[in-house]
Design a protein around this motif. Structure first.
Motif, PDB file in Angstrom:
ATOM      1  N   ALA A 295       0.793  -1.235   0.000  1.00 14.08           N
ATOM      2  CA  ALA A 295       0.000   0.000   0.000  1.00 14.08           C
ATOM      3  C   ALA A 295       0.823   1.281   0.000  1.00 14.08           C
ATOM      4  N   ILE A 296       2.065   1.221   0.492  1.00 15.63           N
ATOM      5  CA  ILE A 296       2.847   2.447   0.630  1.00 15.63           C
ATOM      6  C   ILE A 296       3.708   2.651  -0.604  1.00 15.63           C
ATOM      7  N   PRO A 297       3.530   3.753  -1.310  1.00 13.14           N
ATOM      8  CA  PRO A 297       4.333   3.994  -2.521  1.00 13.14           C
ATOM      9  C   PRO A 297       5.706   4.557  -2.166  1.00 13.14           C
ATOM     10  N   GLU A 298       6.641   4.434  -3.087  1.00 16.17           N
ATOM     11  CA  GLU A 298       7.892   5.161  -2.958  1.00 16.17           C
ATOM     12  C   GLU A 298       7.588   6.648  -3.098  1.00 16.17           C
ATOM     13  N   THR A 299       8.241   7.450  -2.275  1.00 13.11           N
ATOM     14  CA  THR A 299       7.882   8.869  -2.224  1.00 13.11           C
ATOM     15  C   THR A 299       8.820   9.763  -3.005  1.00 13.11           C
TER      16      THR A 299
END
Length: 398
Positions: free
Chosen positions: A180-184
């Motif tokens: 769920a967490i994208p690369e920022t």
């Protein structure tokens, strides 16, 4: 980011936020049983509660440096797995030293998760959406403060090891975070060939250029100091009123957390009418009233007033502190500088039993809350004077 992806990302971040602040309180209801189970003294059993916090203070700056270099996603996921492994190990170990070592691993995990969450919110959101996300993060912390100790206490009726199972929730959260967490794009601060001393001088030079950053650390330290005056000493005040059941004591502390959750949820809306300085001044006013009320409460019903007022103030100060660091810190230092906020908070938690315990040694329990009231009053006056001087300076410049 699509709407569904956005909601899933925020849900994972907020779920993990419920675990960080109350990592010690999850097993708080069964400290006595742990002491008997592993056969140690009360002071050694207390180390099982506090050791992870010491590691958070020490490791958070390291975690912040790593986040600045590689971005928040990987350290955050790494921290979730460490959290689950270190915390959940208590389900399986039954002797003191291995249990203490598992708390060391837990503390390292919390440090990475805490800093990772902060920088993820800084980089995934901006403007009012970030204020909203920071408020929800504080609300999630409050929910964890209300819910996880109750879950831990309920599991404690099965065995002293059962509450440690709560920590295992972090492992499926880590798997969810991978999806769920994208690369920022945050991170990647280039290496340089300066000496360690020169890099440290450059880092602390930020404090000289932006002296408001240490002031935010002091605010967050003080908020946690006063919070743990409630957590540690309010049960003794309740005992004076005839409230001795652990379930009822937990209810008062849960109400404190719930009140903080309410004001934190409303945080971004309140910012539409007031600035952060005004909200923090309002929080101190609530603390002065609530802590002062604790000095004079005489019934079980009126004893809810102090925890409600204090909790409402806390829900305003916590997101304000994180938002100020985001606005003041250089983009390539947000991980490092936000990590010191975590260290300041846990130092405040550590200091509370020492500072207010000294007061208890010379005064009765209500003297503790009188001292806390005076501390809040002094902070209110200092902030008010600082804002008045800034206003006069701005008027003179105009």
């Amino acid at each position: 980011m699509s709407g569904d992806r956005h909601r899933g990302t925020l849900a994972v971040i907020l779920a993990s936020a419920t675990l960080t602040v109350m990592a010690g309180a999850i097993i708080g209801p069964v400290v006595r049983q742990i002491q008997l189970g592993v056969g140690v003294s009360e002071s050694l059993a207390g180390l099982i509660i506090t050791t992870h916090g010491a590691l958070i203070v020490v490791v958070s700056p390291i975690a912040g440096t790593i986040v600045d270099r590689v971005g928040p996603r990987r350290p955050y996921v790494f921290g979730l797995f460490l959290y689950g492994i270190g915390g959940g190990a208590g389900v399986f170990v039954d002797s003191f030293v291995p249990l203490l070592l598992s708390r060391v691993v837990l503390g390292v995990g919390v440090a990475f998760v805490y800093t990772g969450i902060t920088v993820l919110l800084y980089t995934l959101y901006e403007g009012q959406r970030m204020d909203r996300a920071l408020g929800l993060r504080s609300s999630a912390n409050s929910a964890g403060a209300a819910v996880w100790p109750l879950v831990g206490g309920a599991l404690g009726t099965l065995s002293w090891q059962a509450p440690f199972a709560v920590y295992l929730v972090a492992i499926p959260l880590g798997l969810a975070a991978i999806a769920a967490i994208p690369e920022t794009g945050h991170g990647g601060r280039p290496d340089d060939d300066r000496s360690r001393l020169e890099r440290l001088q450059a880092f602390f030079g930020v404090f000289r250029r932006v002296p408001s950053i240490p002031a935010v650390y002091l605010l967050y330290f003080g908020a946690n100091l006063l919070l743990y005056a409630i957590v540690v000493f309010y049960p003794q005040l309740l005992a004076e009123l005839g409230v001795t059941s652990t379930g009822l004591v937990g209810l008062y502390l849960a109400v404190n957390g719930a009140a903080g959750g309410v004001s934190a949820v409303l945080y971004d809306r309140l910012l539409g009418a007031l600035d952060r300085h005004a909200l923090v001044l309002g929080a101190f006013a609530l603390w002065i009233g609530g802590l002062g009320a604790a000095v004079v409460v005489s019934t079980r019903l009126t004893a809810f007033v102090p925890v409600v007022m204090f909790g409402l103030g806390l829900g305003l100060v916590f997101p304000s502190s994180f938002a100020w660091i985001e606005s003041l810190a250089p983009p390539d230092r947000q991980g490092s500088l936000s990590s010191y906020l975590a260290s300041a908070g846990y130092l405040g938690q550590f200091a509370a039993p020492v500072v207010f315990g000294a007061v208890l040694g010379v005064a009765e329990i209500r003297g503790v809350f009188a001292a806390a009231t005076l501390a809040a009053l002094a902070a209110f006056a200092a902030l008010g004077l600082a804002l008045a001087r800034r206003g006069r300076s701005a008027a003179g410049a105009a």
